[in-house]
Scaffold this motif. Sequence first.
Motif, mmCIF file in Angstrom:
data_model
loop_
_atom_site.group_PDB
_atom_site.id
_atom_site.type_symbol
_atom_site.label_atom_id
_atom_site.label_comp_id
_atom_site.label_asym_id
_atom_site.label_seq_id
_atom_site.Cartn_x
_atom_site.Cartn_y
_atom_site.Cartn_z
ATOM 1 N N MET A 52 43.812 46.772 49.951
ATOM 2 C CA MET A 52 42.796 47.439 48.992
ATOM 3 C C MET A 52 43.745 47.951 47.718
ATOM 4 O O MET A 52 44.734 48.261 47.779
ATOM 5 C CB MET A 52 42.198 48.582 49.711
ATOM 6 N N ALA A 53 42.776 47.869 46.579
ATOM 7 C CA ALA A 53 43.500 48.247 45.350
ATOM 8 C C ALA A 53 43.885 49.387 45.212
ATOM 9 O O ALA A 53 43.252 50.389 45.802
ATOM 10 C CB ALA A 53 42.367 47.974 44.307
ATOM 11 N N PRO A 54 44.446 49.869 44.238
ATOM 12 C CA PRO A 54 45.524 49.260 43.603
ATOM 13 C C PRO A 54 46.804 48.490 44.316
ATOM 14 O O PRO A 54 46.928 49.102 45.530
ATOM 15 C CB PRO A 54 46.172 50.246 42.416
ATOM 16 N N TYR A 55 47.264 47.740 43.806
ATOM 17 C CA TYR A 55 48.271 46.845 44.604
ATOM 18 C C TYR A 55 49.803 47.254 44.191
ATOM 19 O O TYR A 55 50.100 47.783 43.136
ATOM 20 C CB TYR A 55 48.025 45.038 44.314
ATOM 21 N N LEU A 56 50.590 46.623 45.048
ATOM 22 C CA LEU A 56 52.060 46.670 44.995
ATOM 23 C C LEU A 56 52.502 47.989 45.510
ATOM 24 O O LEU A 56 51.495 48.986 45.709
ATOM 25 C CB LEU A 56 52.715 46.597 43.535
ATOM 26 N N PRO B 42 46.006 47.160 39.255
ATOM 27 C CA PRO B 42 44.899 47.519 39.384
ATOM 28 C C PRO B 42 43.746 46.777 40.303
ATOM 29 O O PRO B 42 43.008 47.095 40.986
ATOM 30 C CB PRO B 42 44.071 47.883 38.467
ATOM 31 N N SER B 43 43.928 45.264 40.119
ATOM 32 C CA SER B 43 43.123 44.299 40.853
ATOM 33 C C SER B 43 43.837 43.283 41.486
ATOM 34 O O SER B 43 44.876 42.922 40.810
ATOM 35 C CB SER B 43 41.948 44.030 40.078
ATOM 36 N N LEU B 44 43.449 42.299 42.519
ATOM 37 C CA LEU B 44 43.890 41.212 42.986
ATOM 38 C C LEU B 44 43.838 40.324 41.788
ATOM 39 O O LEU B 44 45.019 39.655 41.734
ATOM 40 C CB LEU B 44 43.018 40.842 44.074
ATOM 41 N N SER B 45 42.833 40.447 40.930
ATOM 42 C CA SER B 45 42.855 39.358 39.873
ATOM 43 C C SER B 45 44.134 39.624 39.022
ATOM 44 O O SER B 45 44.633 38.661 38.558
ATOM 45 C CB SER B 45 41.626 39.567 39.105
ATOM 46 N N ASP B 46 44.337 40.676 38.723
ATOM 47 C CA ASP B 46 45.665 41.169 37.906
ATOM 48 C C ASP B 46 47.023 40.882 38.473
ATOM 49 O O ASP B 46 47.786 40.359 37.713
ATOM 50 C CB ASP B 46 45.500 42.729 37.458
ATOM 51 N N LEU B 47 46.983 41.083 39.709
ATOM 52 C CA LEU B 47 48.336 40.579 40.654
ATOM 53 C C LEU B 47 48.556 39.372 40.429
ATOM 54 O O LEU B 47 49.828 38.784 40.484
ATOM 55 C CB LEU B 47 48.107 41.128 41.929
ATOM 56 N N ILE C 279 41.068 33.932 44.799
ATOM 57 C CA ILE C 279 40.262 34.986 45.086
ATOM 58 C C ILE C 279 39.116 34.825 45.850
ATOM 59 O O ILE C 279 38.725 35.507 46.862
ATOM 60 C CB ILE C 279 40.219 35.770 43.626
ATOM 61 N N GLU C 280 38.497 33.813 45.712
ATOM 62 C CA GLU C 280 37.081 33.706 46.384
ATOM 63 C C GLU C 280 37.504 33.374 47.687
ATOM 64 O O GLU C 280 36.871 33.605 48.609
ATOM 65 C CB GLU C 280 36.182 32.747 45.679
ATOM 66 N N TYR C 281 38.535 32.414 47.947
ATOM 67 C CA TYR C 281 38.897 32.180 49.369
ATOM 68 C C TYR C 281 39.702 33.455 50.073
ATOM 69 O O TYR C 281 39.025 33.600 51.306
ATOM 70 C CB TYR C 281 39.931 30.902 49.187
ATOM 71 N N LEU C 282 40.248 34.213 49.353
ATOM 72 C CA LEU C 282 40.774 35.507 50.078
ATOM 73 C C LEU C 282 39.408 36.357 50.410
ATOM 74 O O LEU C 282 39.747 37.045 51.326
ATOM 75 C CB LEU C 282 41.764 36.280 49.117
ATOM 76 N N LYS C 283 38.526 36.608 49.634
ATOM 77 C CA LYS C 283 37.351 37.422 50.040
ATOM 78 C C LYS C 283 36.978 36.612 51.449
ATOM 79 O O LYS C 283 36.244 37.984 52.110
ATOM 80 C CB LYS C 283 36.331 37.242 48.863
ATOM 81 N N PHE D 14 33.881 49.912 43.429
ATOM 82 C CA PHE D 14 34.750 48.833 43.890
ATOM 83 C C PHE D 14 33.910 47.577 42.636
ATOM 84 O O PHE D 14 32.648 47.463 42.836
ATOM 85 C CB PHE D 14 34.374 48.497 44.932
ATOM 86 N N ASN D 15 34.767 46.921 42.416
ATOM 87 C CA ASN D 15 34.274 45.513 41.541
ATOM 88 C C ASN D 15 34.671 44.387 42.407
ATOM 89 O O ASN D 15 36.040 43.946 42.326
ATOM 90 C CB ASN D 15 34.917 45.430 40.120
ATOM 91 N N PRO D 16 33.871 43.638 43.192
ATOM 92 C CA PRO D 16 34.120 42.601 43.861
ATOM 93 C C PRO D 16 34.648 41.333 43.352
ATOM 94 O O PRO D 16 35.345 40.339 43.726
ATOM 95 C CB PRO D 16 32.922 42.404 44.882
ATOM 96 N N ALA D 17 34.150 41.139 41.999
ATOM 97 C CA ALA D 17 34.700 40.003 41.168
ATOM 98 C C ALA D 17 36.269 39.967 40.973
ATOM 99 O O ALA D 17 36.918 39.020 40.773
ATOM 100 C CB ALA D 17 33.773 39.949 39.841
ATOM 101 N N ILE D 18 36.836 41.024 41.007
ATOM 102 C CA ILE D 18 38.185 41.132 40.380
ATOM 103 C C ILE D 18 39.040 41.774 41.637
ATOM 104 O O ILE D 18 40.282 41.932 41.721
ATOM 105 C CB ILE D 18 38.714 42.076 39.225
#
Length: 84
Positions: A1-5, A11-16, A78-82, A34-38
């Motif tokens: 779950m965010a944030p990461y590292l 802040p998000s998987l998209s940013d990672l 990202i869509e796959y990981l969801k 929570f923003n599911p898109a990112i």
Amino acid sequence: MAPYLHNGSVPSLSDLLLPPDQRPKTFYVGNWEFNPAIVGYETASQTPFLFDTSVPGNSNAGHAYGTDLTNEDRKALIEYLKTL
């Protein structure tokens, strides 16, 4: 779950999945919307705490594996990981 590292500096998987030099340098933490898109929490609203990656110990550099994906491939991953 965010944030990461390990230090919460991304802040998000998209940013990672972006190259480290393209990741947000600052972002607000403390919002639980929570923003599911990112795949992360909303960071734009000004909460009491601004996370600054230039502060020693807050670096978001490194962990660059997989950051060379195209935008289309990044979104597909990202869509796959969801689904997992």
